[in-house]
Enzyme design. Structure first.
Site, PDB file in Angstrom:
ATOM      1  N   MET A 188      -2.430  19.968  33.473  1.00 38.89           N
ATOM      2  CA  MET A 188      -2.525  19.248  34.600  1.00 38.89           C
ATOM      3  C   MET A 188      -1.502  19.602  35.657  1.00 38.89           C
ATOM      4  O   MET A 188      -0.850  19.648  35.664  1.00 38.89           O
ATOM      5  CB  MET A 188      -2.015  17.696  34.726  1.00 38.89           C
TER       6      MET A 188
ATOM      7  N   LEU B  47      -4.872  14.094  43.697  1.00 38.68           N
ATOM      8  CA  LEU B  47      -4.973  13.594  45.529  1.00 38.68           C
ATOM      9  C   LEU B  47      -5.086  11.705  44.602  1.00 38.68           C
ATOM     10  O   LEU B  47      -6.069  11.794  43.583  1.00 38.68           O
ATOM     11  CB  LEU B  47      -6.601  13.949  45.832  1.00 38.68           C
ATOM     12  N   GLY B  48      -4.387  11.085  44.948  1.00 35.07           N
ATOM     13  CA  GLY B  48      -4.559   9.429  44.374  1.00 35.07           C
ATOM     14  C   GLY B  48      -5.429   9.124  45.161  1.00 35.07           C
ATOM     15  O   GLY B  48      -6.369   9.144  46.399  1.00 35.07           O
TER      16      GLY B  48
ATOM     17  N   ASP C   4      -6.923  11.539  40.906  1.00 34.81           N
ATOM     18  CA  ASP C   4      -7.278  10.104  40.099  1.00 34.81           C
ATOM     19  C   ASP C   4      -7.320   9.545  40.235  1.00 34.81           C
ATOM     20  O   ASP C   4      -7.512   8.702  41.402  1.00 34.81           O
ATOM     21  CB  ASP C   4      -5.307  10.514  40.229  1.00 34.81           C
TER      22      ASP C   4
ATOM     23  N   TYR D 295     -10.170   0.551  41.499  1.00 36.79           N
ATOM     24  CA  TYR D 295     -10.288   0.660  42.553  1.00 36.79           C
ATOM     25  C   TYR D 295     -10.976   0.777  43.619  1.00 36.79           C
ATOM     26  O   TYR D 295     -11.938   0.267  44.771  1.00 36.79           O
ATOM     27  CB  TYR D 295      -9.957   2.200  42.740  1.00 36.79           C
TER      28      TYR D 295
ATOM     29  N   HIS E  93      -4.957   0.919  32.447  1.00 33.29           N
ATOM     30  CA  HIS E  93      -4.248   0.731  32.866  1.00 33.29           C
ATOM     31  C   HIS E  93      -2.889   0.206  33.410  1.00 33.29           C
ATOM     32  O   HIS E  93      -2.319   0.435  34.263  1.00 33.29           O
ATOM     33  CB  HIS E  93      -5.450   0.165  34.607  1.00 33.29           C
TER      34      HIS E  93
END
Length: 342
Positions: free
Chosen positions: A32, A37-38, A63, A68, A130
């Site tokens: 990883m 980038l979130g 991510d 979202y 989550h």
């Protein structure tokens, strides 16, 4: 505290020059990239451009999450960039997450399939549960079912962690996910998964920054071979959910002093703080210059003393520190992970 993680540094190439070749940590069967980038709180209409800009500027870790509500746009950006041929799909580590209303065994597979379809991908590098809280899957209030008193409405079938995790393991068996993991779980909840699992969680993603370093949880993950990924590493200075009393970590004197020493920005210090603890980190931005800046943290490193000074910022708050993303409207749920903070 910093010395506890020195052994972990051997797994990371911290001497990488400022050529944007990003070091990695082990996450299950995969490597990883330590900075990604979130996409949380990245609005439709801008998130796709942000992802496209990131991928075209050497990001190799994105991510995502169904909740979202922007995975279709992210998927369009993936398709555009991968089709152009400059970046290959297999070069990018992509994470998504199973939302609380899909934490019923018969919903795990379809939820993952929907995410893959929206992201226009054949597989995920990492799929996370989550939050450890199951919510009513068919309530009129959709993704955030709350009663008239504002309390979470749990799934009446009360699915167990073990039953949901078994379905996550099937996704690995089927090649839909290379790795599976957890997000926002506490140690006791992680232990319950480890006790019954066939495939160990590869990763734990939690909020982490100097106001909430989560050092005990980090040490637990290192001891158990679980990759630690920090979200909200800047403590959410521009969050839509920012509380009036919240202090801006970017304005902290310790952070600014260390930034001055290294001739970098306070944000870069906070990102490097995670890297130097052996973590991956997923700062969010939709601003092109900031996206590039957040990745440019391989040309310097923090001293052990600087890392400890940053961690000590949490002592300005009641233990365990200041959490910016506590979703306290779910606080009454039986599986709420931060009950001691209510």
């Amino acid at each position: 505290e910093f010395q506890t993680f020195q052994h972990y540094f051997k797994q990371i190439n911290l001497s990488t020059p400022a050529t944007m070749v990003m070091p990695t940590i082990q996450c299950g069967v995969s490597d990883m990239p330590v900075v990604g980038l979130g996409t949380w709180q990245s609005d439709p209409g801008v998130v796709g451009t942000a992802v496209e800009h990131a991928l075209n500027n050497n990001y190799k870790h994105i991510d995502c999450a169904m909740v979202y509500c922007n995975e279709e746009e992210v998927g369009a950006a993936f398709n555009k960039v991968f089709s152009a041929g400059k970046v290959k799909r297999e070069e990018v580590f992509v994470t998504s997450k199973l939302w609380c209303t899909n934490q019923r065994p018969d919903k795990v597979g379809p939820a993952c399939a929907k995410t893959l379809s929206d992201l226009q991908l054949d597989y995920l590098d990492l799929y996370l549960i989550h939050w450890p809280m199951h919510l009513h899957p068919e309530h009129e209030k959709g993704l955030f079912p709350l009663d008239d008193e504002g309390k979470a409405i749990p799934d009446p079938s009360n699915p167990s962690f073990a039953a949901v995790w078994a379905e996550m393991e099937k996704l690995v068996d089927e090649g839909k996910c290379k790795n599976i993991g957890l997000s926002n779980f506490n140690i006791e909840q992680i232990e319950s998964i480890l006790t019954d699992c066939r495939i160990k969680p590869a990763c734990l993603q939690v909020e982490s920054h100097p106001q909430l370093p989560n050092l005990g949880l980090l040490e637990y993950c290192k001891k158990n071979g679980i990759a630690f990924v920090a979200y909200s590493p800047l403590a959410n200075p521009g969050s839509k959910f920012r509380r009036p009393e919240q202090k801006n970590l970017l304005d902290n004197d310790v952070v600014k002093g260390i930034a001055e020493v290294h001739s970098v920005t306070p944000g870069q210090v906070l990102i490097r703080y995670q890297v130097d603890k052996g973590n991956a980190v997923i700062p969010k931005s939709v601003t092109p210059s900031r996206i590039v800046e957040n990745l440019a943290v391989t040309g310097f490193s923090l001293t052990a003393e600087e890392v400890d000074k940053l961690s000590d910022i949490s002592k300005d708050f009641p233990a365990p520190g200041y959490r910016t993303c506590g979703v306290k409207h779910f606080g009454g749920h039986v599986n709420y992970p931060f009950k001691s903070e209510l």
